[in-house]
Design a protein around this motif. Structure first.
Motif, short mmCIF file in Angstrom:
data_model
loop_
_atom_site.label_atom_id
_atom_site.label_comp_id
_atom_site.label_asym_id
_atom_site.label_seq_id
_atom_site.Cartn_x
_atom_site.Cartn_y
_atom_site.Cartn_z
N PRO A 29 6.13 9.05 3.37
CA PRO A 29 7.23 8.73 2.19
C PRO A 29 5.85 8.85 1.45
CG PRO A 29 5.98 6.81 3.76
CD PRO A 29 5.41 8.02 4.24
N ALA A 30 6.81 9.20 -0.16
CA ALA A 30 5.77 9.14 -1.30
C ALA A 30 5.23 7.39 -1.99
CB ALA A 30 6.77 9.78 -2.29
N ARG A 31 7.05 6.87 -1.40
CA ARG A 31 6.34 5.42 -1.79
C ARG A 31 7.08 4.22 -0.88
NH1 ARG A 31 3.81 2.84 -5.83
NH2 ARG A 31 5.90 1.02 -5.98
N ARG A 32 6.88 2.70 -0.06
CA ARG A 32 7.13 2.31 0.26
C ARG A 32 8.86 1.95 0.12
NH1 ARG A 32 8.58 -2.57 0.07
NH2 ARG A 32 8.52 -2.97 2.50
N ARG A 33 8.86 2.03 -0.90
CA ARG A 33 10.56 2.28 -0.94
C ARG A 33 10.81 2.78 0.11
NH1 ARG A 33 6.76 -1.60 -2.48
NH2 ARG A 33 6.17 0.46 -4.37
N ARG A 34 10.50 3.80 -0.09
CA ARG A 34 12.00 5.24 0.80
C ARG A 34 11.63 4.71 2.36
NH1 ARG A 34 9.12 10.84 -0.75
NH2 ARG A 34 10.91 11.43 -0.23
N LEU A 35 12.62 4.85 2.83
CA LEU A 35 12.72 4.82 4.22
C LEU A 35 11.93 5.92 5.04
CD1 LEU A 35 16.45 3.40 4.51
CD2 LEU A 35 13.96 2.47 4.59
N LEU A 36 11.03 5.14 6.23
CA LEU A 36 10.77 6.64 6.46
C LEU A 36 11.63 6.73 7.35
CD1 LEU A 36 7.02 3.78 7.88
CD2 LEU A 36 7.26 5.59 5.92
N PRO A 380 1.62 4.06 -2.19
CA PRO A 380 1.66 3.55 -3.33
C PRO A 380 0.12 3.07 -3.68
CG PRO A 380 2.36 2.21 -1.52
CD PRO A 380 2.00 3.46 -0.97
N ALA A 381 -0.48 3.61 -4.66
CA ALA A 381 -2.28 3.69 -4.52
C ALA A 381 -1.78 2.81 -5.82
CB ALA A 381 -2.76 5.56 -4.97
N ASP A 382 -1.13 2.21 -6.28
CA ASP A 382 -1.02 2.03 -7.72
C ASP A 382 -1.30 0.18 -7.33
OD1 ASP A 382 2.18 1.94 -6.43
OD2 ASP A 382 2.24 1.33 -8.31
N GLU A 383 -0.74 0.38 -5.41
CA GLU A 383 -1.24 -1.31 -5.36
C GLU A 383 -2.34 -1.12 -4.37
OE1 GLU A 383 2.64 -1.78 -3.10
OE2 GLU A 383 3.76 -1.32 -4.38
N LEU A 384 -3.08 -0.53 -5.41
CA LEU A 384 -4.20 -0.71 -4.33
C LEU A 384 -5.11 -0.61 -5.50
CD1 LEU A 384 -6.05 -0.27 -1.11
CD2 LEU A 384 -5.91 2.46 -2.52
N SER A 385 -6.53 -1.45 -5.44
CA SER A 385 -7.94 -1.92 -5.96
C SER A 385 -8.80 -2.25 -5.65
CB SER A 385 -7.48 -2.89 -7.08
OG SER A 385 -8.23 -2.93 -8.46
N LEU A 386 -9.80 -1.43 -5.23
CA LEU A 386 -10.62 -1.28 -5.06
C LEU A 386 -12.42 -1.37 -5.31
CD1 LEU A 386 -10.51 0.90 -1.39
CD2 LEU A 386 -9.43 -1.64 -1.14
N ALA A 387 -13.29 -1.99 -4.95
CA ALA A 387 -14.73 -2.24 -5.26
C ALA A 387 -15.39 -2.11 -4.01
CB ALA A 387 -15.07 -3.56 -6.25
N ASP A 388 -15.08 -1.85 -3.26
CA ASP A 388 -16.39 -1.76 -2.16
C ASP A 388 -15.04 -1.68 -1.14
OD1 ASP A 388 -15.16 -3.89 -0.59
OD2 ASP A 388 -16.59 -5.66 -0.89
N GLY A 389 -15.41 -1.29 0.16
CA GLY A 389 -15.16 -0.55 1.74
C GLY A 389 -15.14 -1.50 2.68
N PRO A 400 0.42 -6.46 0.05
CA PRO A 400 1.01 -5.96 1.85
C PRO A 400 1.60 -4.90 2.23
CG PRO A 400 1.62 -8.45 0.78
CD PRO A 400 0.78 -7.43 -0.59
N SER A 401 2.78 -4.42 1.22
CA SER A 401 3.24 -3.76 1.13
C SER A 401 2.74 -2.21 1.69
CB SER A 401 4.23 -2.90 -0.16
OG SER A 401 3.91 -2.84 -1.25
N LEU A 402 1.11 -2.14 0.62
CA LEU A 402 0.95 -0.93 0.89
C LEU A 402 0.14 -0.26 2.21
CD1 LEU A 402 -1.44 1.12 -1.44
CD2 LEU A 402 -3.13 0.33 1.27
N LEU A 403 0.01 -1.69 2.58
CA LEU A 403 -0.59 -2.11 4.18
C LEU A 403 0.06 -1.70 5.79
CD1 LEU A 403 -3.05 -5.05 3.92
CD2 LEU A 403 -3.70 -2.83 4.36
N THR A 404 1.82 -2.41 5.28
CA THR A 404 2.61 -2.19 6.26
C THR A 404 2.65 0.05 6.11
OG1 THR A 404 4.77 -2.33 4.59
CG2 THR A 404 3.57 -4.28 6.53
N ASP A 405 2.54 0.56 5.13
CA ASP A 405 3.13 1.43 5.24
C ASP A 405 2.01 2.33 5.09
OD1 ASP A 405 5.17 1.27 3.86
OD2 ASP A 405 4.31 2.33 1.34
N LEU A 406 0.62 2.37 5.13
CA LEU A 406 -0.52 2.67 6.27
C LEU A 406 -0.58 2.81 7.26
CD1 LEU A 406 -4.03 2.18 4.45
CD2 LEU A 406 -3.24 1.87 7.23
N ILE A 407 0.17 1.50 8.23
CA ILE A 407 0.05 1.24 9.18
C ILE A 407 1.27 2.04 9.77
CG2 ILE A 407 0.05 0.08 11.43
CD1 ILE A 407 -0.86 -2.36 9.52
#
Length: 509
Positions: A29-36, A380-389, A400-407
């Protein structure tokens, strides 16, 4: 004081990826708002059947792991007891929870004072991708060690599960000089008594060097750890992390995750304590260990750069390769990272993402590369901002929605290599960080049916994973809170358990 989100020993190595015959891959999916796509449920249920229904050895698919057993060449596999099923099976045709039902079950639980006043939640149905509950679902939140799910998915996508990290030895510019070149393997061992079973070993590398040099005696060891750049500690880490036992200096060459006393660390690990004193300069410590194996005195070890590798040079000529050892495949390192919440392994894997995307192997470069790979995967990479791994930095933000999309993406069959994340996920009431949770009456329904990664920093509590409802419906969920009371760690964890247990214990219709 920081409380590490480290895991207790789990039931074993990761389980295999999607089984043969799984449904045809579908675009992410391009974004979580689109149904899988609806095919996701069937494939993910099959993945979980392989990856966790009864978490059994031997680990991931043979093609990813190669032919060598985890214990090293010639190691006989230890006899295993019959596996015990710990995860309830999911039914793709089970009734779909309603948004109203999920809200009625969760609303009171996410508002409890012990979770603080910023609790962000995402719950979705795996079969359809339909969001079932959201509260600040798209808001970036400090994720703590749940960050490792992003690290796992991005490194598997960028490098592939079979990739092995090399450590090389090359001839230096002067006769007798041996340069050890760190490739970023955090699990590298000195000998057969290393912390990580099956890891590449310096004594093997030393033997290769001696054979390559023939009658020439090594006289000097140069340590080339220049593959990594930037600071060795992330500026957003709490002050006690570099010396607190769960973090340490991130260098391209290290042995045993920079642990100073490996034997003691192994004993502590078996007892459930994953903290360990770390050496201040892991690259030099590894170089000195390598020098001992070569018969070179410690005062003849220093940092430097390797000459350009010359594939056609005769053995011993400057730039000729004298030996090479390779890490466990990434699929196993990912499993270690998730199961044990190993922070230095996480930082090493993040840098592999950077190297795969031609970014500097630094905290900044790794963060940029992981963001780019997440976008490539349709998250949805705009909902992701990282400084470390690793998630040690309080500067990290993940929704949270990025995590559920990722899983969900890791299980939908379009990228089968990503399913490796399921093998290391702790199981409620059974393994990892969840081994001693889901025990009380209010959370008991989650035992054996919640599989999730946890994260903890002071005032930060997070959990993200999968849960099967009482009707057999498979859901993905993520709960993150970063303003919890500082003195209520245990109560906050119990509150999180009750949220997932509520999903497990109801049909929510």
């Amino acid at each position: 004081m920081w409380a590490a989100a480290t895991a207790r020993p789990s039931g074993g190595p990761p389980a295999s990826g999607p089984p043969a015959g799984a449904a045809a891959p579908v675009p992410p999916p391009a974004r979580r708002r689109r149904l899988l796509p609806a095919v996701l449920a069937t494939v993910l249920v099959l993945v979980l059947a392989a990856a966790g229904l009864a978490v059994v050895r031997p680990g991931p698919v043979a093609d990813w792991l190669g032919d060598e057993p985890a214990g090293g060449a010639g190691a006989a596999p230890a006899p295993e007891p019959a596996p015990v099923a710990v995860l309830a099976g999911a039914d793709a045709n089970a009734p779909l929870p309603t948004s109203e039902g999920v809200r009625a079950a969760l609303d009171p639980l996410v508002r409890v004072p012990v979770l603080g006043n910023r609790v962000n939640v995402s719950v979705a149905d795996v079969a359809t991708g339909q969001p079932l509950f959201g509260r600040g679902a798209d808001d970036g939140t400090v994720p703590a060690s749940v960050t490792k799910l992003v690290t796992a998915v991005t490194v598997l996508a960028a490098r592939g599960p079979a990739y092995r990290i090399p450590t090389r030895a090359v001839a230096g510019a002067t006769p007798g000089e041996v340069v050890i070149v760190g490739g970023g393997d955090p699990s590298l061992a000195v000998d057969g008594k290393g912390f990580y079973p099956g890891a590449a070993r310096l004594d093997d590398l030393a033997e290769q060097v001696k054979q390559a040099l023939g009658g020439t005696e090594p006289t000097r060891v140069t340590v080339d750890s220049s593959l990594y750049s930037g600071p060795v500690h992330e500026p957003g880490w709490d002050a006690d992390i570099p010396t607190g036992g769960y973090g340490g200096a991130v260098t391209a060459l290290m042995t045993d995750g920079a642990r100073e006393n490996v034997a003691q660390a192994r004993k502590d690990h078996e007892a459930g304590n994953h903290g360990a004193e770390r050496v201040a300069q892991p690259d030099l410590a590894a170089g000195r260990a390598f020098a001992r194996l070569l018969g070179v005195p410690a005062d003849a070890v220093s940092r430097g750069r390797a000459p350009a590798v010359d594939a056609g040079a005769t053995a011993g000529a400057p730039g000729s390769e004298l030996g090479r050892v390779e890490s466990l495949p990434l699929v196993r390192l990912v499993d270690i990272m998730i199961t044990d919440s190993d922070n230095l392994v996480a930082e090493a894997l993040a840098r592999q993402v950077a190297l795969a995307r031609n970014q500097p192997a630094s905290f900044t470069g790794a963060a940029a590369a992981m963001d780019a790979v997440a976008a490539e995967l349709g998250l949805p990479a705009d909902e992701l901002s990282l400084a470390d791994g690793s998630g040690l930095s309080r500067s990290n933000r993940i929704s949270p929605s990025l995590l559920t999309d990722l899983i969900a993406l890791a299980g939908n069959g379009s990228r089968p290599e990503l399913a490796a994340i399921f093998g290391g996920l702790p199981v409620g009431g059974w393994s990892g960080t969840l081994a001693d949770r889901y025990e009380g009456a209010a959370a008991k329904a989650g035992a054996g049916v919640v599989r999730a990664k946890t994260g903890t920093l002071t005032r930060v509590h997070a959990i993200a994973g999968l849960v099967t409802t009482a009707d057999g419906r498979l859901l993905t969920f993520a709960v993150l809170t970063d303003q919890a009371p500082p003195d209520g760690m245990t109560a906050s964890r119990v509150a999180l358990d009750r949220i997932a247990a509520a999903l497990a214990g109801c049909g929510c219709r």
